[in-house]
Design a protein around this motif. Structure first.
Motif, PDB file in Angstrom:
ATOM      1  N   ALA A 149      -3.106 -10.073   0.490  1.00 46.96           N
ATOM      2  CA  ALA A 149      -2.289 -10.363   1.780  1.00 46.96           C
ATOM      3  C   ALA A 149      -0.850 -10.797   1.319  1.00 46.96           C
ATOM      4  CB  ALA A 149      -2.851 -11.605   2.839  1.00 46.96           C
TER       5      ALA A 149
ATOM      6  N   LEU B 236       1.274  -8.158  -0.188  1.00 46.91           N
ATOM      7  CA  LEU B 236       1.874  -7.310   0.983  1.00 46.91           C
ATOM      8  C   LEU B 236       2.895  -7.954   1.717  1.00 46.91           C
ATOM      9  CD1 LEU B 236      -1.562  -5.707   2.178  1.00 46.91           C
ATOM     10  CD2 LEU B 236       0.048  -4.513   0.786  1.00 46.91           C
ATOM     11  N   ALA B 237       2.876  -9.309   1.993  1.00 50.30           N
ATOM     12  CA  ALA B 237       3.960 -10.057   2.672  1.00 50.30           C
ATOM     13  C   ALA B 237       5.066  -9.900   1.737  1.00 50.30           C
ATOM     14  CB  ALA B 237       3.487 -11.408   2.932  1.00 50.30           C
TER      15      ALA B 237
ATOM     16  N   GLN C  75      -6.359  -9.240   9.334  1.00 50.56           N
ATOM     17  CA  GLN C  75      -5.401  -8.761   7.935  1.00 50.56           C
ATOM     18  C   GLN C  75      -4.022  -8.918   8.322  1.00 50.56           C
ATOM     19  OE1 GLN C  75      -7.019  -6.544   9.354  1.00 50.56           O
ATOM     20  NE2 GLN C  75      -5.780  -4.635   9.664  1.00 50.56           N
TER      21      GLN C  75
ATOM     22  N   ILE D   5      -0.997 -11.545   6.989  1.00 57.54           N
ATOM     23  CA  ILE D   5       0.219 -10.823   6.043  1.00 57.54           C
ATOM     24  C   ILE D   5       1.423 -11.603   6.904  1.00 57.54           C
ATOM     25  CG2 ILE D   5       1.775  -9.124   5.861  1.00 57.54           C
ATOM     26  CD1 ILE D   5      -0.745  -7.508   5.675  1.00 57.54           C
TER      27      ILE D   5
ATOM     28  N   ASP E 189       0.256  -2.966   9.767  1.00 57.31           N
ATOM     29  CA  ASP E 189      -0.276  -2.618   8.416  1.00 57.31           C
ATOM     30  C   ASP E 189       0.291  -1.184   8.335  1.00 57.31           C
ATOM     31  OD1 ASP E 189      -2.187  -2.045  10.108  1.00 57.31           O
ATOM     32  OD2 ASP E 189      -3.841  -2.673   8.781  1.00 57.31           O
TER      33      ASP E 189
END
Length: 233
Positions: A97, A100-101, A134, A138, A197
């Motif tokens: 996470a 991805l951030a 999720q 994020i 996402d």
């Protein structure tokens, strides 16, 4: 400003040192996504309209009359990016996470004025299975990176899932999928940045954007990956 669970974050950092992940893509030991694989993702951004894929710097063609002003997507859904998203969604690799951030943070420009991050709500049953939402996870990491507040602006009204569903059915399912939180008042001076996402047909983010725009809000969209419409028909 969003305050993350400091204890969990510290544990993740310690584990990276004492029990480092192999890179989810190339297998190099150290980080869950190594510097080289991260570079490859960042430098191949998706640069088209999220509805028709036509090359478009703003991420959305004006001709669509969409209820949002701009859209930013990290890259197409393939390779390393697809692998790390799937690890978070399906393999409970929570450490993905924060990475991805970071990818979203690299993709987004500086946004003038006040910005509120809005996670697109995940299906509750899926969040329970994973042990977390999720997209919200994020979004919280991104809020910490950018010093933006995070608000649960939207409430999901249906339990339908869009996995393995065609474009027409996705559009039908998305109608009325979200409503604004009862206690919320939309501020027209704020940019509401919707976070998701994966964008496949755009139906979900369009419906979420519509809820905010009709209440007087300015909406931008940011997503990690774009699923080509050729692969979703």
């Amino acid at each position: 400003m969003v305050v993350l669970n400091v204890k969990n974050t510290m544990i993740e950092r310690v584990l990276e040192i004492i029990a480092p992940h192999p890179c989810i893509s190339c297998g190099k030991v150290g980080l869950i996504l190594c510097v080289s694989c991260k570079y490859d993702i960042i430098h191949e951004p998706f640069g088209g309209c999220i509805l028709c894929e036509w090359p478009q710097k703003s991420g959305i063609c004006l001709e669509h009359g969409a209820p949002l002003e701009k859209a930013f997507v990290v890259s197409d859904r393939f390779g390393s990016l697809s692998q790390i998203i799937d690890a978070l969604k399906f393999q409970r690799t929570r450490a993905a996470a924060s990475v991805l951030a970071e990818l979203l943070n690299e993709r987004l420009p500086e946004i003038p004025g006040t910005v509120v991050l809005v996670p697109v709500p995940t299906l509750a049953s899926h969040a329970r299975q994973r042990g977390y939402d999720q997209v919200k996870l994020i979004t919280r990491y991104l809020g910490a990176l950018r010093n933006y507040s995070v608000e649960d602006v939207l409430v999901r009204t249906k339990n339908t899932t869009q996995h393995l569903v065609g474009r027409t059915e996705r559009a039908n399912q998305a109608k009325g999928l979200y409503v604004l939180k009862d206690t919320l008042k939309i501020d027209p001076a704020v940019t509401y940045l919707l976070i998701d996402d994966i964008i496949t047909t755009g139906a979900t983010v369009l419906e979420a954007s519509r809820c905010i725009q009709e209440a007087g809000g300015k909406v931008w969209v940011a997503a990690l990956a774009y699923q080509s419409k050729k692969a979703s028909t």
